[in-house]
Structures are given as structure tokens and as C-alpha cells.
Design a protein around this motif. Structure first.
Motif, PDB file in Angstrom:
ATOM      1  N   TYR A 298      27.287  -3.604 -47.146  1.00  0.00           N
ATOM      2  CA  TYR A 298      27.173  -4.902 -47.817  1.00  0.00           C
ATOM      3  C   TYR A 298      27.362  -6.035 -46.805  1.00  0.00           C
ATOM      4  O   TYR A 298      28.351  -6.063 -46.071  1.00  0.00           O
ATOM      5  CB  TYR A 298      28.223  -5.023 -48.939  1.00  0.00           C
ATOM      6  CG  TYR A 298      28.357  -6.448 -49.410  1.00  0.00           C
ATOM      7  CD1 TYR A 298      27.299  -7.058 -50.085  1.00  0.00           C
ATOM      8  CD2 TYR A 298      29.491  -7.197 -49.117  1.00  0.00           C
ATOM      9  CE1 TYR A 298      27.387  -8.384 -50.471  1.00  0.00           C
ATOM     10  CE2 TYR A 298      29.589  -8.520 -49.505  1.00  0.00           C
ATOM     11  CZ  TYR A 298      28.530  -9.110 -50.183  1.00  0.00           C
ATOM     12  OH  TYR A 298      28.602 -10.428 -50.542  1.00  0.00           O
ATOM     13  N   ASN A 299      26.422  -6.970 -46.820  1.00  0.00           N
ATOM     14  CA  ASN A 299      26.441  -8.091 -45.877  1.00  0.00           C
ATOM     15  C   ASN A 299      26.858  -9.375 -46.583  1.00  0.00           C
ATOM     16  O   ASN A 299      26.061  -9.978 -47.313  1.00  0.00           O
ATOM     17  CB  ASN A 299      25.052  -8.237 -45.257  1.00  0.00           C
ATOM     18  CG  ASN A 299      25.017  -9.278 -44.138  1.00  0.00           C
ATOM     19  OD1 ASN A 299      26.052  -9.857 -43.799  1.00  0.00           O
ATOM     20  ND2 ASN A 299      23.834  -9.517 -43.595  1.00  0.00           N
ATOM     21  N   LEU A 300      28.074  -9.794 -46.365  1.00  0.00           N
ATOM     22  CA  LEU A 300      28.618 -10.990 -47.034  1.00  0.00           C
ATOM     23  C   LEU A 300      27.783 -12.236 -46.752  1.00  0.00           C
ATOM     24  O   LEU A 300      27.710 -13.152 -47.573  1.00  0.00           O
ATOM     25  CB  LEU A 300      30.076 -11.211 -46.582  1.00  0.00           C
ATOM     26  CG  LEU A 300      30.807 -12.428 -47.152  1.00  0.00           C
ATOM     27  CD1 LEU A 300      30.931 -12.326 -48.676  1.00  0.00           C
ATOM     28  CD2 LEU A 300      32.204 -12.571 -46.534  1.00  0.00           C
ATOM     29  N   MET A 301      27.154 -12.264 -45.572  1.00  0.00           N
ATOM     30  CA  MET A 301      26.346 -13.416 -45.161  1.00  0.00           C
ATOM     31  C   MET A 301      25.385 -13.871 -46.263  1.00  0.00           C
ATOM     32  O   MET A 301      25.138 -15.065 -46.423  1.00  0.00           O
ATOM     33  CB  MET A 301      25.549 -12.995 -43.921  1.00  0.00           C
ATOM     34  CG  MET A 301      25.202 -14.109 -42.996  1.00  0.00           C
ATOM     35  SD  MET A 301      26.632 -14.641 -42.061  1.00  0.00           S
ATOM     36  CE  MET A 301      26.494 -13.542 -40.650  1.00  0.00           C
ATOM     37  N   ALA A 302      24.850 -12.881 -46.998  1.00  0.00           N
ATOM     38  CA  ALA A 302      23.835 -13.195 -48.004  1.00  0.00           C
ATOM     39  C   ALA A 302      24.383 -14.022 -49.156  1.00  0.00           C
ATOM     40  O   ALA A 302      23.627 -14.729 -49.835  1.00  0.00           O
ATOM     41  CB  ALA A 302      23.225 -11.898 -48.549  1.00  0.00           C
TER      42      ALA A 302
ATOM     43  N   THR B  46      20.693 -11.607 -42.583  1.00  0.00           N
ATOM     44  CA  THR B  46      21.201 -12.266 -43.787  1.00  0.00           C
ATOM     45  C   THR B  46      20.805 -11.487 -45.043  1.00  0.00           C
ATOM     46  O   THR B  46      20.966 -11.982 -46.158  1.00  0.00           O
ATOM     47  CB  THR B  46      20.674 -13.711 -43.898  1.00  0.00           C
ATOM     48  OG1 THR B  46      19.245 -13.674 -43.811  1.00  0.00           O
ATOM     49  CG2 THR B  46      21.231 -14.579 -42.775  1.00  0.00           C
ATOM     50  N   GLU B  47      20.265 -10.283 -44.845  1.00  0.00           N
ATOM     51  CA  GLU B  47      19.978  -9.411 -45.990  1.00  0.00           C
ATOM     52  C   GLU B  47      21.288  -9.007 -46.661  1.00  0.00           C
ATOM     53  O   GLU B  47      22.265  -8.711 -45.974  1.00  0.00           O
ATOM     54  CB  GLU B  47      19.279  -8.129 -45.514  1.00  0.00           C
ATOM     55  CG  GLU B  47      17.914  -8.328 -44.935  1.00  0.00           C
ATOM     56  CD  GLU B  47      16.910  -8.729 -46.006  1.00  0.00           C
ATOM     57  OE1 GLU B  47      16.889  -8.069 -47.069  1.00  0.00           O
ATOM     58  OE2 GLU B  47      16.187  -9.719 -45.782  1.00  0.00           O
ATOM     59  N   ARG B  48      21.288  -8.931 -47.977  1.00  0.00           N
ATOM     60  CA  ARG B  48      22.524  -8.577 -48.680  1.00  0.00           C
ATOM     61  C   ARG B  48      22.925  -7.125 -48.439  1.00  0.00           C
ATOM     62  O   ARG B  48      24.102  -6.806 -48.339  1.00  0.00           O
ATOM     63  CB  ARG B  48      22.371  -8.833 -50.181  1.00  0.00           C
ATOM     64  CG  ARG B  48      23.635  -8.440 -50.952  1.00  0.00           C
ATOM     65  CD  ARG B  48      23.592  -8.850 -52.416  1.00  0.00           C
ATOM     66  NE  ARG B  48      23.694 -10.289 -52.557  1.00  0.00           N
ATOM     67  CZ  ARG B  48      22.802 -11.050 -53.181  1.00  0.00           C
ATOM     68  NH1 ARG B  48      21.751 -10.493 -53.734  1.00  0.00           N
ATOM     69  NH2 ARG B  48      22.970 -12.352 -53.253  1.00  0.00           N
ATOM     70  N   GLU B  49      21.923  -6.240 -48.381  1.00  0.00           N
ATOM     71  CA  GLU B  49      22.240  -4.824 -48.227  1.00  0.00           C
ATOM     72  C   GLU B  49      21.446  -4.228 -47.074  1.00  0.00           C
ATOM     73  O   GLU B  49      20.269  -4.541 -46.908  1.00  0.00           O
ATOM     74  CB  GLU B  49      21.921  -4.074 -49.520  1.00  0.00           C
ATOM     75  CG  GLU B  49      22.785  -4.571 -50.681  1.00  0.00           C
ATOM     76  CD  GLU B  49      22.647  -3.687 -51.899  1.00  0.00           C
ATOM     77  OE1 GLU B  49      23.693  -3.318 -52.470  1.00  0.00           O
ATOM     78  OE2 GLU B  49      21.502  -3.360 -52.268  1.00  0.00           O
TER      79      GLU B  49
END
Lengths: 454, 454
Positions: free
Chosen positions: A19-23, A61-64
Motif C-alpha cells: 500500500y502506497n500512502l502517497m496516493a 503515486t499509485e495506491r497499490e
């Protein structure tokens, strides 16, 4: 007597994606800058150090992001890790709070670090890299990369902070059992190491120096890359399997945390447990109080400046905006070696600025008090780093008792203390002290921060 | 690359009963004798040392004995333990054999010992006992009883063999973290200890001496009982959760072992993995080759006599018929401290006599070779004791390669080596040797066996 309750997921619940918090952030963190031009760096600037697949994760910046199947296959050896309800601890504290802990000490290296070590080794192998250099302080990270290197057949070269190298021979033997090579840092193997030794032949070393040495070696050779065990976005990303599993396990327990707690040095353990909960909140889920706990003797989040700084002492890294005590700051000796870093992950620093997390600092004796109390209730001896989270969880549970509030507290028990028994022995022998850093040295280190126009 | 495959049972498969091999044997083992009268002892003779519930298990011939729910609740913290298929090891060996290992290092104390420590602490608590004495050599058993004592609120007093006390301070700190008290043995706290010290002030101690001290303290006080970590029937019984789970996990894997391997010192780890398979065979199930592996420097099963002997050096215990090197035999120093016992569990000795198991002995360097090879393939650093089982499994797998036989091999990885890194360091530094015992000393120890008319 109440007993510990374990919430175990079967392997079908092993996360398929990081999981990418950036998104989900309302604003992106400030760009990372080239130290010469002060312009934002691009992927190519990092290519001498990391394989491109990891660099793309660093800026994604992808969420997953899909976890490659070979990485999941290795995660399966110990993941999903257990989540426990600490009923015996609750009972001993006479608290109405419900206390849960996620336990990452079940990994073969004994901490959360293999979550990223295995991923980084995989991407390096895929890119044809035959050797990886890194640094280690307490040894949790070095052990994990040594393990990952043995699995993928990659040579691992570890610059180990000299004082740890001398004081922790068993940690070194553990890394060598996996086939890694440990070098006391500062060493004669790099020009930066030789420079430090020329100025200070008895230097005990520091993480900042060891990073400079490892980076220097990797930058100079095509077949060699560098790996970092914390701080960077892609490292934090890999740790999010922890929080994702915890969300599913809290669901099994039919509960959800009011408070999420993680100890934090570079930030990867904290991000691992916290980011998935913060992301859920940002997407409209339940609000959680998230508490980052750091050592009072190296308090970047609570006493540092939010400023551009180098990640290492030799100033070979780009400049990142982060909470920092200054790259020349040397914390006093304390036993949570994994928390002895002058900076804080830029992404953790950014969400602190955004008001999404709280931070607090504890001295080490109180943390060992908490860790021993925990061990006697729950049967697990925590690593000194993890004792910071234990201490915060107990403090919150005691507050719940005082206020009659039945809150749900979740913390990450990032690793066991099997290689840290000297610290416990010192604690029992009354040899520990709560040393503070020197305020004047901190002021000097902060005064030396690089000047970056706004 | 092939990956480790994990067979995990959910908690509903945690065994509800211990398995008692006694029920399925074609003949019972010889009786245990009172050393004065040479008559079979009865339950009352053991009452000063153990609570009656454990004594009744010691003499039980029931096939299954219910595991009390509070004990199962504590087992749940780490049980069912995982069973792995060692695909990476198989691949490295280029063997057609399928190698599986049950991993007991996941317990909070790091070995199989809590399986019985928790049970023994429970029954003592139920009987109103407030203090338990015991001995420990390597420290696996002491750590486990310390853990169990902290859970049930029982004071634990551990006589630790002097040489281990001095050489393994971290193991001691681990026990103290759980609140136990460690005493170097021989000590001034018992009359037997004082007697040994008077004769030999620099005595390094031995398991036999430490047992005598712990027994003396327990026998002299109503509130205090004694606990043993191996050898006795009830201890072996408690370990059978290992083999029962393994049978269910092999079933999950759609496989069944041709060969079952365990290392053996007192016999409890070996019994834990082997007895359920042997029982199944005795009840008409598939025949399995069962191999007990012991250290060549302390080879009770392969070089001892099957004779009546004392369990301790001070001759305070009853006489049991077992494979023994003589109670005065002191093995040379080697690193698998958990295997340094002069005797062998009477029940394991009996089934060796019945031809139900094989035994073999290895020197330590070959075992460390095997352990390091295993660690680099499977990511787990085994305890030196467990390396004996690893070595036998690898040897059998290599034989399979030579004969083109695709056999199924199962061994028990009884614990991790986190507290044994000095041994690995010595191995890497070339400081290990394959010391043998002195043949003349063995002959003298055997000549001193008590005389018991047939």
C-alpha cells in the motif's frame, strides 16, 4: 487468569499488494534535491545506487503496487504474522483498554526488516546485480539483508558501526551464518572510511558514516548496488504488509483501533503498522490516533527541525526534507541501536507536518521497565527498540484506566530481543542510565544544516 | 528457485490430548526401583518431588490424556507450530527426497521445551505449589520453565551448570527477564553442592550435579516441588503434541514420512516427534524408520549399557533401566549442551531394545557444517542440538540421491540458535574440535553402575 488470544490469518490472506500512502495524501511531500544543483532529482540520479524497479517505487503515486509472486513465496515462511490480544497484560494493568500487538519477531531474522530485505534482494537479482552493500547499527537490518542475500544468491557486504561490531559479536556471527561479510566501519576499504580514520583513528563509527561507506562502494561498481533498511519511500512501502494484515486481523477480532503505536528510528517499522490505517482514514474510514515513539536521546520528530538535510555523514546522498537533528549529530550511547539515526523518513516527517500523527519520546530505563513487565505477562522478550512502543501502549492503557475509557490500542512489536540480552543484563545490574544528548552539540548540528532557498 | 512451503494448521487442530506410547507397546518398560530396597517404587515415593497429577501421568497406561484447557490456551500462543517442506534445501542437495521439518523454535523460549514446562507449571499451580526448582545446562529448559513460571505466578529457582552460567550470561539474562532466579551449580545453597565444592572448589558443574541440588531443595520443603525437562515419561508425553500435529500436517501435504529423525539428549524432543508415528505403526499403520541422533561425545544409545542407573550424580533419584554411560561420566565440552546427559529416557531406551528405532552418533563439526548449510538454504539458524537432526536428514537425502530413491524425510527442528552464536563463531573461527570422551573414563563410569540383581 486471562490468556493471550492469537488472530492468525491463513496464507490466502497474505497481501497481494503493498500500500502506497502517497496516493491518499492531501499534498505530496517536498521533492528530493540534488545537493549540487538543488534541483529535484530524477530517477536517473539514483540509478547508480538502486535498480530501476525500486526507483520507480520510490517515486510512485499509485495506491497499490503488486508484490511479485517470488517475494510472496518467501513471505509465506513467516507471514501472515500473528496478531495477539494481550489479555494477560490488560489483566496485570487492570485496564479497561483492549491491547493488541502485531508480532514481527516471528521472521527468521527476528524483526520486520525482512519484509523489505527480501523485496529489495529480489529486484536486485532481477536486475542482474551480484553484490549489495549496506550498513547496519544494531544488526536487525544487516541480518535481514544477509538472510535475503542467501535466499537469492547475492553477495552481501555490510558496513557495521564499529562500536556494534565490537559489542555485538553474536549479531555478527548470525549475519555470517547466512554467508554475509561484515566490515567494521569506519574501514580502510573506502576513501571516506580512510578519511574518518585519519582524523579519528579510534572512531566508534555511526550509522551516517557507515551509510557513506556503503554508498561509496556501490556507486563505484557496476555489479554492485546499495540497499537501505529504512527512511526511503520504497522501504516504507514494503513494510505496509504489516498494517494491511493487522486491519484484517482486527476485523477477525471484531474490533478496530482507536490508537495505533509504533516505535520509530528511520521510520519503516512505524510506517508498516501505521500507513494502512492512516490511508483508510484519509479515504473516509474511522479516525485513529497514531503515535510515533522515539528515544529521548535521539528525538528527531520531537526536537529536530523540519529541513533539508543529507542522509549520511559523508554527504554523498541527495537532500531530503525531513525532521532532522543534523547529519553531524551523534546521539549518546543507548541500547535501541535501531533508533539511533539523525533523521526521519521524509514521508513520516511530511505526515507529521500534516498533523496526521503525534510523536513522543521516552528515555531508555522507562522503556526497559515496560519491556520486562511485558515479557513477564506475555512471554515475549522485546527488542529494545520495540520497548518504546510497549511503553507507549502501557501508558495509554493506564490513562484508559484513570479515565475509565475502554479504548482499543494496537502496537507493533517489531522484533524480539534475543540478540540484545546484554542490554537487559545492564538494566538488571543497574548499569543503564538515561543519558541526554548535549544541547550545544544539537544546536551546532542544526546550525550546520545545508542552506536550501525556499 | 524453489521456495519453502509451509503447512500451517489452524487452532482448531491444536491437539486436545497428549499421546501415551505406553498404551501401544508390546511389552512395558522395566519398573523404576527404589535405590535402597531395589523394589519398584510407587506414586507415594515420588510425592515429595512432583504433584500427584504428574505422578499419575508418569505411570499411566491410558493411550490418551486430556490436555487441560488452560494449558491449551497457552499453547495457542505459538501452536500449532509450522511444518515446512524444505524445497530450497532439496534443490541445493539435488536430491529426489522430499524433506520436511517441524519447527519448534517459534515458541517464546525458542524451543520445544515450553510444551512440557507450561503443563508442569499448570499442574504444580493447581496443587498449590509456590516454588519449583530445576536444573539447566544449555538453558533451553531453564528459559522455558522461567517463562511458564511467569505465566502462572510460580517462583522458579534454576540451578545452572557453572560452566554454562559463566559462558552464557545472555541465556541467564533471558531467564531473569522472565523473573526466574539462576544459581551457579555446584552452589553453597545445598549440602550436596557444598560437598562437591569442598572436594573440588573449581568444579565446572554438570547436569547430574545440578539435578541433585534441585532435588535436594525440593525434597526438603513442602511448598517447593521439582521439575525435570526431559527423561521422565510425563515429560515425553507432553511433547507428543509435536508429532500429532506433524501427522496432520503431513496429511495436508498429502504425504507421509518414510524416515522420522530427532536429536536426542534426555529424549523428550525425539519422543515428541517420533512417538505418535511409532504408535500409529504399532496400531497397524505404515512402517517408518525412526532415527535417534546423538552426539558422538556423549553417546548413551550407541555406546552406553542398557542397565539400571541413577538419574543424578548425588544418587538421590530412583533407579531406572536405561541406556547409560554411568552417572559419573562427564562428557567432554561440546556445544550442544542440551545433549550432554549420561542417560537416556527409559521409554526411549526401551523402544530401542524393542528394535523400534535406530540410533546414530555424530561429531559436532559435521553437525555445524550441516547447520550452516541448512541456514543458508532455509533461512533459520538451528540450535546446536538441532544440527544433529539436520545432519542426519541431509545424510539420508544424499543417500536417496545416490540410490535414486524419492523417500520422504521428516525431522524436528527443536529450536533456534539465537543464544548459541558463540558456538557458530567458534565454528567459523576454526576453534571447534571433535573431542571424544576418554575410553578409560567411560569404562570406569560403567563399572560403577549400581548392582541390581536380575
Amino acid at each position: 487468569m486471562s490468556d493471550a488470544v492469537k488472530y492468525l490469518l491463513d496464507e490466502t490472506h497474505l497481501p497481494k499488494r503493498w500500500y502506497n500512502l502517497m496516493a491518499d495524501l492531501p499534498s505530496p511531500p517536498p521533492p528530493v534535491l540534488h545537493p549540487g544543483t538543488l534541483k529535484p532529482i530524477g530517477p536517473d540520479d539514483l540509478a547508480p545506487l538502486f535498480p530501476m524497479s525500486l526507483i520507480m517505487q520510490e517515486v510512485s503515486t499509485e495506491r497499490e503496487i503488486d508484490i511479485p509472486e517470488p517475494v510472496r513465496n518467501i513471505y509465506r515462511q513467516w507471514r501472515p504474522s500473528p496478531l495477539f490480544r494481550a489479555r494477560r497484560l490488560e489483566h496485570a494493568l487492570q485496564t479497561p483498554a483492549r491491547i493488541y500487538y502485531k508480532y514481527e519477531g516471528v521472521s527468521p531474522a527476528g524483526s520486520h526488516k525482512p519484509n523489505t530485505a527480501v523485496a529489495q534482494a529480489f529486484y536486485n537479482k532481477e536486475a542482474g546485480v551480484t553484490r549489495i552493500t549496506t550498513e547496519t547499527g544494531a544488526g536487525q537490518w544487516g541480518s535481514s539483508l544477509a538472510l535475503a542475500g542467501s535466499i537469492f544468491g547475492i553477495e552481501i557486504q555490510i558496513f557495521m558501526v564499529r562500536i556494534s561490531y565490537d559489542q555485538k559479536p553474536y549479531r555478527r556471527a548470525f549475519m555470517e551464518t547466512f554467508g554475509a561479510r561484515c566490515i567494521a566501519s569506519p574501514s580502510m576499504e573506502t576513501s571516506f572510511g580512510r578519511q574518518v580514520l585519519a582524523a579519528s583513528p579510534q572512531s566508534p563509527g555511526s550509522l551516517g558514516i557507515a551509510i557513506s561507506e556503503a554508498v561509496e562502494v556501490a556507486a563505484g561498481r557496476d555489479d554492485t548496488k546499495y540497499a537501505l533498511g529504512s527512511v526511503l519511500n520504497h522501504v516504507l512501502l514494503h513494510q505496509t504488509v504489516i498494517g494491511q494484515e493487522a486491519i484484517a486481523q482486527m476485523d477477525l477480532a471484531n474490533d478496530y483501533p482507536d490508537i495505533v503505536i509504533g516505535c520509530t528510528g528511520g521510520g519503516s517499522n512505524f510506517a508498516g503498522i501505521a500507513f494502512p490505517f492512516i490511508g483508510a482514514q484519509l479515504r473516509g474510514g474511522k479516525k485513529v490516533r497514531v503515535i510515533a515513539v522515539e528515544p529521548a536521546a535521539c528525538p528527531s520528530l520531537t526536537r529536530g527541525q523540519y529541513a533539508y538535510d543529507f542522509g549520511d555523514t559523508g554527504h554523498m546522498t541527495p537532500l531530503a526534507r525531513m525532521y532532522t537533528l543534523g547529519s553531524t549529530f551523534i546521539p549518546p550511547g543507548f541500547h535501541a541501536g535501531g533508533l539511533r539515526y539523525h533523521g526521519m523518513a521524509p514521508l513520516v516527517s511530511h505526515i507529521k507536518e500534516l498533523g496526521l500523527i503525534e510523536a513522543r519520546a521516552y528515555h531508555q530505563i522507562a522503556c526497559f521497565d515496560a519491556g520486562v513487565f511485558f515479557a513477564r505477562q506475555e512471554g515475549i522478550v522485546p527488542a529494545p527498540e520495540a520497548n518504546h512502543a510497549v511503553k507507549a501502549a502501557i501508558d495509554e492503557a493506564v490513562l484508559c484506566k484513570e479515565h475509565g475509557a475502554a479504548k482499543t490500542i494496537l502496537f507493533n512489536l517489531s522484533g524480539h530481543g534475543h540478540f540484545d540480552m546484554q542490554a537487559y543484563q545492564d538494566y538488571f545490574d543497574g548499569k543503564l542510565s538515561d543519558q541526554s544528548y548535549d544541547e550545544r552539540e544539537l544546536a551546532m548540528a542544526l546550525a550546520g544544516l545545508p542552506s536550501v532557498p525556499a
